[in-house]
Write a protein that holds these residues in place. Structure first.
Motif, PDB file in Angstrom:
ATOM      1  N   LEU A 246       0.831  -1.180  -0.026  1.00 34.12           N
ATOM      2  CA  LEU A 246       0.005  -0.122   0.067  1.00 34.12           C
ATOM      3  C   LEU A 246       1.087   1.303   0.015  1.00 34.12           C
ATOM      4  N   LYS A 247       1.867   1.294   0.750  1.00 37.58           N
ATOM      5  CA  LYS A 247       2.825   2.444   0.703  1.00 37.58           C
ATOM      6  C   LYS A 247       3.469   2.563  -0.436  1.00 37.58           C
ATOM      7  N   ALA A 248       3.992   1.546  -1.244  1.00 34.61           N
ATOM      8  CA  ALA A 248       4.638   1.492  -2.448  1.00 34.61           C
ATOM      9  C   ALA A 248       3.571   2.090  -3.562  1.00 34.61           C
ATOM     10  N   ALA A 249       2.357   1.606  -3.381  1.00 38.85           N
ATOM     11  CA  ALA A 249       1.397   1.809  -4.491  1.00 38.85           C
ATOM     12  C   ALA A 249       1.282   3.446  -4.425  1.00 38.85           C
ATOM     13  N   GLN A 250       1.204   4.102  -3.288  1.00 38.26           N
ATOM     14  CA  GLN A 250       1.158   5.333  -2.878  1.00 38.26           C
ATOM     15  C   GLN A 250       2.143   6.153  -3.754  1.00 38.26           C
ATOM     16  N   LYS A 251       3.476   5.608  -3.222  1.00 41.49           N
ATOM     17  CA  LYS A 251       4.431   6.363  -3.843  1.00 41.49           C
ATOM     18  C   LYS A 251       4.815   6.277  -5.407  1.00 41.49           C
ATOM     19  N   VAL A 252       4.347   5.261  -5.981  1.00 40.14           N
ATOM     20  CA  VAL A 252       4.153   5.291  -7.467  1.00 40.14           C
ATOM     21  C   VAL A 252       3.019   5.884  -8.075  1.00 40.14           C
ATOM     22  N   GLY A 253       2.266   6.465  -7.204  1.00 41.02           N
ATOM     23  CA  GLY A 253       0.853   7.046  -7.523  1.00 41.02           C
ATOM     24  C   GLY A 253      -0.275   6.125  -8.233  1.00 41.02           C
ATOM     25  N   PHE A 254      -0.352   4.863  -7.748  1.00 39.05           N
ATOM     26  CA  PHE A 254      -1.404   4.065  -8.216  1.00 39.05           C
ATOM     27  C   PHE A 254      -2.645   4.024  -7.298  1.00 39.05           C
ATOM     28  N   ALA A 255      -3.821   4.330  -7.652  1.00 40.75           N
ATOM     29  CA  ALA A 255      -4.802   4.563  -7.093  1.00 40.75           C
ATOM     30  C   ALA A 255      -5.221   3.380  -5.882  1.00 40.75           C
ATOM     31  N   ARG A 256      -5.364   3.453  -4.673  1.00 43.05           N
ATOM     32  CA  ARG A 256      -5.760   2.334  -3.830  1.00 43.05           C
ATOM     33  C   ARG A 256      -6.855   1.748  -4.088  1.00 43.05           C
ATOM     34  N   ASP A 257      -8.038   2.438  -4.601  1.00 38.16           N
ATOM     35  CA  ASP A 257      -9.244   1.948  -5.141  1.00 38.16           C
ATOM     36  C   ASP A 257      -9.229   1.038  -6.156  1.00 38.16           C
ATOM     37  N   LYS A 258      -8.030   1.070  -6.968  1.00 38.05           N
ATOM     38  CA  LYS A 258      -7.820   0.034  -8.147  1.00 38.05           C
ATOM     39  C   LYS A 258      -7.098  -1.021  -7.645  1.00 38.05           C
ATOM     40  N   ILE A 259      -7.077  -1.368  -6.242  1.00 37.44           N
ATOM     41  CA  ILE A 259      -6.399  -2.532  -5.728  1.00 37.44           C
ATOM     42  C   ILE A 259      -7.149  -3.369  -5.010  1.00 37.44           C
ATOM     43  N   ILE A 260      -7.359  -4.376  -5.195  1.00 34.80           N
ATOM     44  CA  ILE A 260      -8.441  -5.334  -4.356  1.00 34.80           C
ATOM     45  C   ILE A 260      -7.625  -6.530  -4.109  1.00 34.80           C
ATOM     46  N   GLY A 261      -7.664  -6.553  -2.439  1.00 36.07           N
ATOM     47  CA  GLY A 261      -6.823  -7.722  -2.088  1.00 36.07           C
ATOM     48  C   GLY A 261      -7.741  -8.896  -1.668  1.00 36.07           C
ATOM     49  N   SER A 262      -6.949  -9.959  -1.455  1.00 36.26           N
ATOM     50  CA  SER A 262      -7.636 -11.284  -0.953  1.00 36.26           C
ATOM     51  C   SER A 262      -7.921 -10.848   0.733  1.00 36.26           C
ATOM     52  N   TRP A 263      -8.608 -11.963   1.142  1.00 36.67           N
ATOM     53  CA  TRP A 263      -9.136 -11.773   2.364  1.00 36.67           C
ATOM     54  C   TRP A 263      -8.138 -11.660   3.574  1.00 36.67           C
ATOM     55  N   TRP A 264      -6.701 -12.279   3.225  1.00 30.25           N
ATOM     56  CA  TRP A 264      -5.763 -12.281   4.044  1.00 30.25           C
ATOM     57  C   TRP A 264      -4.917 -11.151   3.759  1.00 30.25           C
ATOM     58  N   ALA A 265      -5.266 -10.196   2.810  1.00 31.64           N
ATOM     59  CA  ALA A 265      -4.755  -8.938   2.959  1.00 31.64           C
ATOM     60  C   ALA A 265      -5.730  -7.860   3.180  1.00 31.64           C
ATOM     61  N   GLY A 266      -6.518  -8.136   3.830  1.00 30.83           N
ATOM     62  CA  GLY A 266      -7.718  -7.034   4.364  1.00 30.83           C
ATOM     63  C   GLY A 266      -8.135  -7.118   5.743  1.00 30.83           C
TER      64      GLY A 266
END
Length: 440
Positions: A246-266
Motif C-alpha cells: 500500500l505504501k509502495a502504491a502510494q509512492k508510484v501514484g497507483f490509486a488504492r481503490d484500483k487495488i483489491i486484496g484477498s481476505w488475508w490482505a484485508g
C-alpha cells in the motif's frame, strides 16, 4: 536458607498471579483440540488476532454452555512461526495428547503447512481444517475425505473478485489489464489457475508478478506495475507484505481503490500501519468486522468478564482477523455438535466422527441467528462433493479508520471453477493410487 526459601515462594506466588488463564491439560473426558498456531515472526501479529478469536470462542462455549452437550473443550497451542517443518512437528507432538480425538480438527492457518499435513492427517484419520486457505482441490471429498477447505477457497474467491470488478465495468472486463501481485508461496500460487481461466473467459490481459517472502521489498514490482499501467491490481499478500504494498502504491501514484486484496490482505493489521496510503483500498472478506454482531459482544462480556480472555490487546476484539478466528472456531464446534448428534450426545468425538460432522455441516442463517452470528459469515452446507460449503465473499473498503462493506455476498463462477477442482483432484488421485469414493 530460610530467607532464600521465603524469597523463592514469594516469586512463585507472584508468577502465578501474573500468568494468563490457560485451559486445563487435556483429559480423556475432554474434546481436545490441537492448535498449531503462530504469534511470532513476520506474520505473528496476524496470528495473535486470529488465534485470539479462535480460542476465545472455545472458552465461550465452555463458559456459556458448559461445553458441547456437557463435553468440555480443551486445547493446546504449538508455535509454528508459519514454518512448514515446525508445523509438522507441532502436529506430531499434539496429536498424541488425547488418543481419541487426536486433535479433533487441525487448523494451522498456513497453506504450506496444510500441504505438508494433508497426507499425514488422512493417514491418522484426523480432519485437516483449512478455513479460507489451503489446498483448493480438497473440495472433492471423494479424493480428500479428511481435508476441508471450508467456507470459500482461493479459487472461488478470485473468481468472485473478477465478478465484482466486471460489475463495475458494465458487466465485462474485455480489453482490460489486470496485474496479479502475489506472495511467492503455495498460498499466493493457489488462485493462478482460476485467474488464468477467468482471463481467457473474460478476454482481459493478465500480468503475474510474484513477491518473495516475507514481502518487505517490493520496489521493483511496483515500478513494473507503473510501467504496465493496469486497470486493476488483484493482490494476494500476507503480513508485512500488505502494508508495504500500500505504501509502495502510494509512492508510484497507483490509486488504492484500483487495488483489491484477498481476505488475508484485508485486515486492520494491514491498513492501520499503512496510514493514509491505505485509504480507499479494497479487499475480499468472508466475515465482517465489528462488535455489532451479538456473538462478538457476548464473547467480550462472558469470556473477558470471567478473566478468561486470550487477547492481550482487547482493542482488537471485533477486528477482521479476530472475528475470522471466532468464525473458524464456530465451524469447528458446529462440526463436533453435528458429530455428536449422529454418534452420541455427551460423548467425546474421534477424528473420524468429526470428519463426518464436517462433511455434513448445515449452518443455515437460522442457525447463525440462534448463535448470535447473523451476517458474521455465510451459510455453510457441505457434502462429499463439496468440502467448501459456500464459495461466497463480500467486498469491503478501508475508509481511513474502519472497513466498510461495499457489496453483498458474491459467489464465484462455480461452473468455471469447480471443474478445475475436479480435474486437479483426479490427477492427484491417479498419482497417489487413490480410488475416489465417498465415505459414510
Amino acid at each position: 536458607m530460610k530467607n532464600l526459601k521465603r524469597i523463592m515462594l514469594a516469586v512463585a506466588a507472584a508468577a502465578s498471579l501474573l500468568a494468563p488463564a490457560l485451559p486445563a491439560m487435556a483429559q480423556a473426558s475432554d474434546q481436545f483440540i490441537a492448535i498449531p498456531s503462530y504469534r511470532v515472526g513476520p506474520y505473528g501479529t496476524n496470528g495473535q488476532s486470529y488465534y485470539g478469536g479462535y480460542i476465545d470462542y472455545l472458552s465461550y462455549v465452555n463458559l456459556k454452555e458448559g461445553g458441547i452437550n456437557g463435553v468440555k473443550l480443551s486445547w493446546e497451542e504449538c508455535e509454528t512461526e508459519y514454518n512448514n517443518a515446525k508445523g509438522v512437528e507441532c502436529y506430531e507432538r499434539l496429536k498424541g495428547k488425547n488418543p481419541v480425538t487426536k486433535g479433533t480438527a487441525i487448523n494451522a492457518m498456513a497453506t504450506g503447512i496444510a500441504y505438508a499435513l494433508i497426507d499425514k492427517t488422512a493417514e491418522d484419520k484426523v480432519p485437516l481444517l483449512m478455513v479460507g486457505y489451503g489446498r483448493t482441490d480438497a473440495v472433492d471429498g471423494s479424493v480428500f475425505p479428511y481435508a476441508f477447505p471450508l467456507v470459500t477457497t482461493y479459487q472461488m474467491q478470485v473468481s468472485a473478485i473478477v465478478k465484482y470488478l466486471a460489475s463495475k465495468n458494465g458487466g465485462s472486463l474485455s480489453g482490460k489489464k489486470i496485474v496479479f501481485l502475489y506472495h511467492d508461496s503455495a498460498y499466493g500460487k493457489e488462485p493462478i489457475v482460476a485467474l488464468e481461466a477467468e482471463a481467457t473467459l473474460g478476454k482481459f490481459k493478465l500480468v503475474q508478478i510474484p513477491v518473495a517472502h516475507p514481502g518487505n521489498e517490493q520496489g521493483a514490482q511496483w515500478l513494473k506495475i507503473r510501467q504496465e499501467n493496469p486497470d486493476y491490481v488483484i493482490f494476494w499478500g500476507w503480513g508485512v507484505m500488505n502494508q508495504t504494498a500500500l505504501k509502495a502504491a502510494q509512492k508510484v501514484g497507483f490509486a488504492r481503490d484500483k487495488i483489491i486484496g484477498s481476505w488475508w490482505a484485508g485486515s486492520e493489521e494491514d491498513t492501520v500501519p499503512a496510514g493514509d496510503a491505505a485509504k480507499g483500498y479494497l479487499s475480499a472478506t468472508w466475515n465482517v468486522s465489528g462488535k455489532s454482531v451479538p456473538l462478538i459482544a457476548d464473547i467480550e462480556k462472558v469470556v473477558y468478564g470471567a478473566g478468561k480472555g486470550n487477547m492481550q490487546d482487547k482493542a482488537k476484539i471485533g477486528s477482521i482477523l479476530y472475528n475470522r478466528g471466532v468464525s473458524a472456531a464456530l465451524a469447528t464446534v458446529e462440526a463436533i455438535r453435528a458429530a455428536q448428534a449422529k454418534y452420541g450426545k455427551g460423548k467425546v468425538m474421534s477424528g473420524e466422527d468429526v470428519r463426518w460432522g464436517l462433511e455434513n455441516l448445515n449452518i443455515t442463517n437460522a442457525r447463525l441467528q440462534q448463535l448470535g452470528a447473523s451476517g458474521l459469515l455465510p451459510e455453510i452446507k457441505t457434502s462429499c462433493d463439496n468440502h467448501e460449503g459456500s464459495g461466497k465473499i463480500k467486498i469491503q473498503q478501508w475508509d481511513g479508520g474502519k472497513w466498510v462493506l461495499v457489496s453483498d455476498w458474491i459467489e464465484g463462477n462455480k461452473n468455471l471453477i469447480h471443474p478445475l477442482f475436479k480435474a486437479s483432484a483426479a490427477k492427484y488421485a491417479k498419482e497417489k493410487g487413490i480410488t475416489p469414493a465417498c465415505m459414510k
